[in-house]
Write a protein that holds these residues in place. Structure first.
Motif, short mmCIF file in Angstrom:
data_model
loop_
_atom_site.label_atom_id
_atom_site.label_comp_id
_atom_site.label_asym_id
_atom_site.label_seq_id
_atom_site.Cartn_x
_atom_site.Cartn_y
_atom_site.Cartn_z
N TYR A 60 59.48 43.42 48.00
CA TYR A 60 58.07 43.13 48.30
C TYR A 60 57.17 43.80 47.28
CZ TYR A 60 54.52 41.49 51.57
OH TYR A 60 53.49 40.80 52.16
N SER A 61 56.12 43.08 46.88
CA SER A 61 55.16 43.60 45.90
C SER A 61 53.76 43.17 46.31
CB SER A 61 55.48 43.03 44.51
OG SER A 61 55.27 41.62 44.51
N HIS B 289 48.26 38.88 60.12
CA HIS B 289 48.52 40.27 59.72
C HIS B 289 49.93 40.71 60.14
CE1 HIS B 289 44.65 41.37 58.09
NE2 HIS B 289 44.06 40.77 59.11
N ALA B 290 50.33 40.37 61.35
CA ALA B 290 51.65 40.78 61.83
C ALA B 290 52.76 40.12 61.01
CB ALA B 290 51.80 40.42 63.31
N LEU B 291 52.56 38.86 60.65
CA LEU B 291 53.58 38.17 59.86
C LEU B 291 53.69 38.75 58.46
CD1 LEU B 291 55.72 36.04 59.77
CD2 LEU B 291 53.95 34.36 59.23
N THR B 292 52.56 39.03 57.84
CA THR B 292 52.58 39.63 56.50
C THR B 292 53.30 40.98 56.53
OG1 THR B 292 50.51 38.54 55.97
CG2 THR B 292 51.15 40.34 54.55
N ARG B 293 53.00 41.78 57.54
CA ARG B 293 53.66 43.09 57.67
C ARG B 293 55.16 42.94 57.95
NH1 ARG B 293 49.17 46.51 61.16
NH2 ARG B 293 47.56 46.41 59.55
N ALA B 294 55.52 41.96 58.76
CA ALA B 294 56.93 41.75 59.08
C ALA B 294 57.72 41.34 57.84
CB ALA B 294 57.07 40.70 60.18
N GLU C 264 61.69 40.00 65.35
CA GLU C 264 61.54 41.28 66.07
C GLU C 264 60.42 42.12 65.47
OE1 GLU C 264 66.18 42.00 67.45
OE2 GLU C 264 65.44 42.91 65.61
N VAL C 265 60.42 42.24 64.17
CA VAL C 265 59.40 43.05 63.49
C VAL C 265 58.03 42.40 63.64
CG1 VAL C 265 58.67 43.99 61.26
CG2 VAL C 265 61.08 44.06 61.90
N PHE C 266 57.96 41.07 63.52
CA PHE C 266 56.70 40.36 63.69
C PHE C 266 56.10 40.65 65.06
CE2 PHE C 266 54.80 36.60 65.74
CZ PHE C 266 53.61 36.55 65.03
N ILE D 161 49.93 35.90 52.00
CA ILE D 161 48.61 35.79 52.64
C ILE D 161 48.03 34.40 52.41
CG2 ILE D 161 46.22 36.61 52.55
CD1 ILE D 161 47.46 39.47 52.11
N ALA D 162 48.13 33.90 51.19
CA ALA D 162 47.61 32.57 50.88
C ALA D 162 48.30 31.50 51.72
CB ALA D 162 47.77 32.27 49.39
N VAL D 163 49.62 31.58 51.82
CA VAL D 163 50.37 30.59 52.60
C VAL D 163 50.04 30.70 54.08
CG1 VAL D 163 52.70 29.92 53.34
CG2 VAL D 163 52.23 30.33 50.92
N ILE D 164 49.99 31.91 54.59
CA ILE D 164 49.70 32.12 56.01
C ILE D 164 48.29 31.65 56.35
CG2 ILE D 164 49.37 33.87 57.80
CD1 ILE D 164 51.70 35.42 56.40
N GLN D 165 47.33 31.90 55.46
CA GLN D 165 45.96 31.42 55.71
C GLN D 165 45.93 29.90 55.80
OE1 GLN D 165 43.79 33.26 52.47
NE2 GLN D 165 42.84 34.72 53.86
N TRP D 166 46.64 29.25 54.92
CA TRP D 166 46.66 27.79 54.92
C TRP D 166 47.30 27.26 56.20
CZ3 TRP D 166 50.29 23.85 54.91
CH2 TRP D 166 49.81 22.58 54.54
N VAL D 167 48.42 27.84 56.60
CA VAL D 167 49.11 27.41 57.82
C VAL D 167 48.23 27.66 59.04
CG1 VAL D 167 51.07 27.92 59.35
CG2 VAL D 167 51.45 27.64 56.89
N THR D 168 47.70 28.88 59.17
CA THR D 168 46.92 29.19 60.36
C THR D 168 45.62 28.40 60.42
OG1 THR D 168 45.94 31.17 59.35
CG2 THR D 168 47.91 31.49 60.70
N GLU D 169 45.06 28.06 59.28
CA GLU D 169 43.85 27.25 59.30
C GLU D 169 44.09 25.92 60.01
OE1 GLU D 169 42.06 24.70 55.98
OE2 GLU D 169 40.92 26.57 55.95
#
Length: 173
Positions: A137-138, A123-128, A49-51, A146-154
């Motif tokens: 969260y830190s 960006h939406a996933l990181t924020r969610a 939902e948040v995503f 961000i590193a994981v999401i970049q790898w997946v989206t690539e």
């Protein structure tokens, strides 16, 4: 490999080449993301939902790509995300990379998801995750996600580009 051969044969100048591919995140980054998934798995629908709230806020035109009732989509997105994160720690991620590539191709063919949409997704996933993880969260965890999401989206973008007939050209490693 084919992309690198193509880049060499075309002798493209460095500025015309795409950036180097994201490296698979290291074990400590993957472990941090997997630990943070406990908050996500406790509230998977909340994450979705948040995503989607963030995605539609950042890229309102993407709303038209989805059905009015997002219930099934939210569950599918969360299941796929958690499965990818569970598999990314495997020594050999070739199977996961193939699945992500195929998902990118299918998202383009079925839903018209373009490569630039993935920037909003990341960006939406990181924020969610930030919103759902709350006090856990830190900035370090943000960097890990961000590193994981970049790898997946690539890998998904590579599948999208393949479906579009656009070669993926990486710079020298």
């Amino acid at each position: 490999m084919v992309a690198r051969s193509l880049a060499r044969s075309l002798s493209l100048p460095q500025q015309a080449q795409a950036p180097r591919p994201a490296r698979r995140p290291g074990p400590e980054v993957i472990q941090a993301v997997q630990r943070s998934c406990r908050a996500v798995t406790d509230r998977p629908v909340r994450l979705a939902e948040v995503f989607y709230d963030h995605l539609f806020e950042m890229a309102p035109t993407t709303r038209a790509m989805f059905a009015a009732d997002m219930t099934g989509q939210m569950q599918k997105m969360t299941d796929a995300l958690l499965a990818a994160i569970a598999q990314i720690s495997a020594q050999d991620t070739a199977e996961l990379e193939v699945v992500l590539h195929r998902m990118g191709r299918e998202h383009y063919v079925k839903y018209h998801v373009e490569p630039e949409h993935y920037m909003y997704v990341a960006h939406a996933l990181t924020r969610a995750v930030r919103d759902v993880a709350d006090q856990d969260y830190s900035s370090y965890l943000s960097s890990c996600w961000i590193a994981v999401i970049q790898w997946v989206t690539e890998h998904m973008v590579a599948g999208t580009r393949a479906a579009m007939g656009t070669p993926v050209i990486h710079g020298p490693r």
